[in-house]
Design an enzyme around this catalytic site. Structure first.
Site, PDB file in Angstrom:
ATOM      1  N   ASN A 164      -7.011  -9.892  -5.698  1.00  0.00           N
ATOM      2  CA  ASN A 164      -8.038  -8.998  -5.781  1.00  0.00           C
ATOM      3  C   ASN A 164      -9.406  -9.667  -6.209  1.00  0.00           C
ATOM      4  O   ASN A 164     -10.525  -8.973  -6.627  1.00  0.00           O
ATOM      5  CB  ASN A 164      -7.857  -7.750  -6.772  1.00  0.00           C
ATOM      6  N   GLU A 170       1.756  -3.010  -5.161  1.00  0.00           N
ATOM      7  CA  GLU A 170       1.208  -1.508  -4.902  1.00  0.00           C
ATOM      8  C   GLU A 170       2.533  -0.876  -4.265  1.00  0.00           C
ATOM      9  O   GLU A 170       2.206  -0.341  -3.185  1.00  0.00           O
ATOM     10  CB  GLU A 170       0.000  -1.432  -3.998  1.00  0.00           C
ATOM     11  N   HIS A 215      -2.998  -4.459   3.990  1.00  0.00           N
ATOM     12  CA  HIS A 215      -2.855  -6.142   3.791  1.00  0.00           C
ATOM     13  C   HIS A 215      -1.655  -6.401   4.928  1.00  0.00           C
ATOM     14  O   HIS A 215      -1.235  -5.680   5.300  1.00  0.00           O
ATOM     15  CB  HIS A 215      -2.345  -6.270   2.406  1.00  0.00           C
ATOM     16  N   ASN A 260       0.980  -1.045  -0.092  1.00  0.00           N
ATOM     17  CA  ASN A 260      -0.001   0.016   0.044  1.00  0.00           C
ATOM     18  C   ASN A 260       0.795   1.408  -0.059  1.00  0.00           C
ATOM     19  O   ASN A 260       0.568   2.241   0.794  1.00  0.00           O
ATOM     20  CB  ASN A 260      -0.952  -0.118   1.328  1.00  0.00           C
ATOM     21  N   ASP A 318      -1.609  -9.835  -4.751  1.00  0.00           N
ATOM     22  CA  ASP A 318      -2.810  -9.463  -4.522  1.00  0.00           C
ATOM     23  C   ASP A 318      -3.823  -9.828  -5.946  1.00  0.00           C
ATOM     24  O   ASP A 318      -3.535  -8.930  -6.786  1.00  0.00           O
ATOM     25  CB  ASP A 318      -2.865  -7.885  -4.127  1.00  0.00           C
TER      26      ASP A 318
END
Length: 274
Positions: free
Chosen positions: A162, A43, A265, A17, A160
């Site tokens: 998603n 990310e 996360h 993140n 990830d």
């Protein structure tokens, strides 16, 4: 497979993140303590020169950064204890190879990849982009599996994804059946990935934990989602069956408290004994 400690290969995936922010919140300390042989980040949201040296190229690690062409978005990285034999950024997609969503590295006997699948948003172009990515990426996953098998290699794609596959993979599944990340067509796509006659891959953590909910790896920063464990299991280790069968432990490195988190996360770690 690998020259790591006594036949053991430990692979961790983490959506950070924003790596610059995570580095100030505890990621650096976590990295110093991790026993992982391979670390897959998503990310990252930074160009390599924007990262401090001890984060960009920490001592004891070989690092490949694959930032997105669109600054401040996406970005994936791979940190490996040993130098890879080969590195590939992207998966041969005209649309997505500069989007900072995929990087892979060949290590002895295994290809490890970091994936950041688009998050999507129902009724918008972002969801259309996600669907296009899924279509191209499944084709590549099959190609990668076949190529690796011909070379006597295993594959693990961490990251990830998603998408929560089943109701056990998110706390509020009933309320999210029309939300991106738990749409019927997204779940069906993951079923294809995990179908032995189609994608041919294994959801390693779910194989190790077939019963019960979770373990969740993402919690919204809104409300008290983390404290209430109202999470989603979307950070996955997806491996070829030969490697998946060697997994002996899979777990989420959940922070002890909300204040100790360095991302929304948590890292997900799998230990393979080969």
């Amino acid at each position: 497979m690998c020259r790591y400690r006594s036949r053991v290969l430990t692979v961790t995936t983490a959506n950070v993140n924003g790596l610059r922010a995570a580095a100030k919140k505890g990621f650096v300390e976590w990295l110093a303590e991790t026993s992982a042989d391979v670390l897959c980040l998503q990310e990252v949201r930074a160009e390599p020169p924007q990262l401090p040296e001890h984060v960009r190229q920490p001592e004891g690690w070989h690092v490949v950064h694959a930032p997105a062409a669109a600054k401040g978005r996406a970005g994936v990285s791979l940190y490996t204890r040993r130098e890879p034999d080969r590195v590939r950024i992207g998966f041969g997609s005209a649309e997505f190879d500069t989007s900072g969503r995929y990087v892979e590295a060949d290590l002895p006997g295994v290809t490890v990849a970091s994936l950041y699948l688009p998050s999507g948003e129902v009724g918008t172009e972002r969801q259309d982009e996600k669907v296009r990515f899924m279509g191209e990426f499944l084709a590549y996953l099959k190609e990668l599996r076949e190529r690796a098998a011909a070379d006597g290699r295993e594959v693990v794609v961490c990251g990830d994804w998603n998408i929560a596959h089943q109701p056990a993979d998110l706390k509020n599944w009933r309320a999210n059946q029309k939300s991106s990340g738990f749409l019927p067509e997204e779940r069906a796509w993951l079923t294809q990935v995990f179908d032995p006659t189609d994608g041919g891959y294994v959801d390693v953590v779910r194989a190790l934990h077939p019963d019960g909910e979770g373990p969740y790896s993402w919690w919204s920063y809104r409300g008290r989602a983390f404290d209430n464990d109202t999470g989603w299991r979307i950070d996955l280790a997806v491996a070829t069956p030969g490697l998946a069968a060697k997994a002996v432990k899979g777990f989420v490195e959940r922070a002890a408290t909300h204040a100790e988190r360095w991302s929304d996360h948590a890292p997900v770690t799998v230990v393979y004994d080969h």
